[in-house]
Design a protein around this motif. Structure first.
Motif, PDB file in Angstrom:
ATOM      1  N   ALA A  60       0.840  -1.208   0.000  1.00 11.32           N
ATOM      2  CA  ALA A  60       0.000   0.000   0.000  1.00 11.32           C
ATOM      3  C   ALA A  60       0.869   1.250   0.000  1.00 11.32           C
ATOM      4  CB  ALA A  60      -0.917   0.003   1.226  1.00 11.32           C
ATOM      5  N   GLY A  61       0.500   2.229  -0.838  1.00 12.20           N
ATOM      6  CA  GLY A  61       1.104   3.547  -0.810  1.00 12.20           C
ATOM      7  C   GLY A  61       2.591   3.593  -1.107  1.00 12.20           C
ATOM      8  N   LYS A  62       3.213   4.668  -0.615  1.00 11.44           N
ATOM      9  CA  LYS A  62       4.630   4.922  -0.884  1.00 11.44           C
ATOM     10  C   LYS A  62       5.519   3.814  -0.305  1.00 11.44           C
ATOM     11  CE  LYS A  62       8.263   8.382  -0.091  1.00 11.44           C
ATOM     12  NZ  LYS A  62       8.576   9.693   0.548  1.00 11.44           N
ATOM     13  N   ASN A  63       5.217   3.405   0.909  1.00 13.92           N
ATOM     14  CA  ASN A  63       6.024   2.332   1.509  1.00 13.92           C
ATOM     15  C   ASN A  63       5.866   1.022   0.753  1.00 13.92           C
ATOM     16  OD1 ASN A  63       7.039   4.000   3.493  1.00 13.92           O
ATOM     17  ND2 ASN A  63       5.665   3.292   5.097  1.00 13.92           N
ATOM     18  N   GLN A  65       5.404   0.793  -2.436  1.00 16.83           N
ATOM     19  CA  GLN A  65       6.254   0.936  -3.621  1.00 16.83           C
ATOM     20  C   GLN A  65       7.717   0.659  -3.278  1.00 16.83           C
ATOM     21  OE1 GLN A  65       5.162   1.692  -6.926  1.00 16.83           O
ATOM     22  NE2 GLN A  65       7.247   0.932  -7.272  1.00 16.83           N
ATOM     23  N   ASP A  82      -2.497  -4.820  -4.348  1.00 13.58           N
ATOM     24  CA  ASP A  82      -2.581  -3.438  -3.888  1.00 13.58           C
ATOM     25  C   ASP A  82      -3.792  -3.214  -2.988  1.00 13.58           C
ATOM     26  OD1 ASP A  82      -0.301  -2.547  -5.309  1.00 13.58           O
ATOM     27  OD2 ASP A  82      -1.476  -2.463  -7.151  1.00 13.58           O
ATOM     28  N   GLU A  84      -5.530  -0.081  -0.050  1.00 11.31           N
ATOM     29  CA  GLU A  84      -5.535   1.345   0.270  1.00 11.31           C
ATOM     30  C   GLU A  84      -4.654   1.632   1.485  1.00 11.31           C
ATOM     31  OE1 GLU A  84      -7.054   3.752  -1.486  1.00 11.31           O
ATOM     32  OE2 GLU A  84      -7.620   2.197  -2.940  1.00 11.31           O
ATOM     33  N   ASN A  86      -1.135   2.940   3.483  1.00  7.03           N
ATOM     34  CA  ASN A  86       0.320   2.936   3.356  1.00  7.03           C
ATOM     35  C   ASN A  86       0.889   1.768   4.171  1.00  7.03           C
ATOM     36  OD1 ASN A  86       2.786   3.935   2.401  1.00  7.03           O
ATOM     37  ND2 ASN A  86       3.083   5.258   4.191  1.00  7.03           N
ATOM     38  N   THR A  87       1.745   0.980   3.561  1.00  8.64           N
ATOM     39  CA  THR A  87       2.400  -0.123   4.268  1.00  8.64           C
ATOM     40  C   THR A  87       3.073   0.405   5.536  1.00  8.64           C
ATOM     41  OG1 THR A  87       2.715  -1.456   2.272  1.00  8.64           O
ATOM     42  CG2 THR A  87       4.276  -1.808   4.080  1.00  8.64           C
ATOM     43  N   ARG A  88       2.978  -0.356   6.599  1.00 10.22           N
ATOM     44  CA  ARG A  88       3.407   0.102   7.926  1.00 10.22           C
ATOM     45  C   ARG A  88       4.926   0.234   8.054  1.00 10.22           C
ATOM     46  NH1 ARG A  88       3.813  -4.957  11.762  1.00 10.22           N
ATOM     47  NH2 ARG A  88       4.206  -6.584  10.216  1.00 10.22           N
ATOM     48  N   THR A  89       5.325   0.943   9.100  1.00  8.12           N
ATOM     49  CA  THR A  89       6.723   1.117   9.474  1.00  8.12           C
ATOM     50  C   THR A  89       6.937   0.572  10.885  1.00  8.12           C
ATOM     51  OG1 THR A  89       6.985   3.093   8.100  1.00  8.12           O
ATOM     52  CG2 THR A  89       8.557   2.811   9.892  1.00  8.12           C
ATOM     53  N   PRO A 109      -2.140  -1.086   7.069  1.00  9.02           N
ATOM     54  CA  PRO A 109      -3.324  -0.646   6.336  1.00  9.02           C
ATOM     55  C   PRO A 109      -4.468  -1.664   6.394  1.00  9.02           C
ATOM     56  CG  PRO A 109      -1.688  -1.493   4.821  1.00  9.02           C
ATOM     57  CD  PRO A 109      -1.055  -1.522   6.177  1.00  9.02           C
TER      58      PRO A 109
END
Length: 322
Positions: A60-63, A65, A82, A84, A86-89, A109
């Motif tokens: 998901a999202g920038k992360n 990618q 894919d 919705e 952003n992949t977590r940090t 997400p």
């Protein structure tokens, strides 16, 4: 083919701070950042060793990618789904001075039902007899926590081998179902059965028997620097590992699973597979990046792993060591 299932990957941010104290301010830090998550660490290790595998991953999202860019650069085969957000940090603080690791884990997400079903159907479509399917880690928000039971059923239908390395509710809700191997660590096994006090080797064996009743055919219980126990339908094996200076333990359990899958795919016997598996986990402790192993040192480490068969009667029933 080894296929890893990754419902909730992560960008691992690593900070090495000796004598870390909660509440202090730490300035001018130089961190390291890696694509991570249990299944991704397994895919990294297998690919670096030259073992064919494919990772099925929600991004998901920038992360997200960043994750797929890493796969492309590392030449890791993958199938992305894919979602919705952003992949977590995850933030990891490594205090080597005191041998402590602190982790701050984001939730991740939301995965809608449609994408979950698409992922399951793709895995069902791709899976061939004797494939190894690795169910590891936690799921994303919105996911049914018993989803690993569905993957176990796919493996049963397709005559594939299902490996489970989950934690928290995702381990609890993975049963009852059939798995060729379950790999909890001691803490995870105790939490599964709500055991808070310290236990003996024989009490550990009792928990393993309860887990086998739930559907795990073989069980590898890891115990950090103390090694591991392996339990199959007939035998018990105590596994001792060499003492090493550790850079980070993050990803070591994942590499142990990767090594076990690799040993199986290479046709090793059980004892050799266990030595190989532990050597992969040890190799990972020598690196800051989870899923990182050195092919050249695996054989040397493998020689230092001791696998000893023992009986139930030989298990310690007095010392509360776990």
């Amino acid at each position: 083919m080894i296929r890893e299932i990754c419902f909730n990957p992560v960008i691992d941010k690593m900070y090495f701070i000796d004598n870390f104290v909660e509440g202090n301010i730490y300035r001018k830090l130089s961190g390291e950042e890696y694509a991570g998550g249990k299944s991704i660490n397994i895919a990294k290790a297998l690919t670096s060793y030259g073992i064919r595998n494919c990772c099925y991953v929600m991004v998901a999202g920038k992360n997200g990618q960043t994750i797929t860019d890493f796969f492309d650069q590392s030449q890791i085969d993958y199938v992305p789904f894919d979602i919705e957000g952003n992949t977590r940090t995850t933030i990891n603080i490594i205090d080597a001075q005191h041998g402590r690791e602190t982790e701050l884990l984001e939730l991740g997400p939301y995965a809608c039902e449609q994408v979950q079903q698409q992922m399951l159907e793709k895995i069902r479509e791709d899976t061939d007899p004797e494939d190894i399917i690795v169910c590891s880690g936690i799921g994303s928000e919105g996911m049914e926590k018993g989803i690993y039971k569905k993957l176990s059923e796919i493996c049963r239908e397709k005559d594939a081998i299902c490996i489970l390395d989950a934690n928290d509710d995702w381990l609890t809700e993975a049963f009852p179902a059939e798995y060729y191997l379950a790999k909890p660590n001691v803490r995870e096994l105790k939490e599964l059965f709500a055991i808070k006090e310290r236990i003996t080797e024989k009490e550990l064996f009792s928990l393993v028997c309860r887990l086998r009743e739930k559907g795990a055919q073989n069980i590898l219980v890891s115990n950090g620097a103390e090694g591991a126990f392996f339990f199959d339908e007939r035998d018990i094996y105590k596994i001792s590992i060499p003492s090493m200076n550790v850079v980070s333990t993050i990803g070591s359990g994942d590499c142990t699973v990767a090594g076990f899958c690799a040993g199986m795919s290479m046709g090793m016997n059980l004892k050799e597979t266990l030595k190989f598996s532990m050597a992969w986990g040890i190799s990972n402790t020598q690196h800051s990046e989870g899923g990182c192993i050195e092919k050249e040192e695996i054989e040397e480490l493998k020689k230092q792993v001791v696998v000893k068969k023992c009986s139930v009667e030989e298990l310690d029933a007095t010392e509360k060591k776990f």
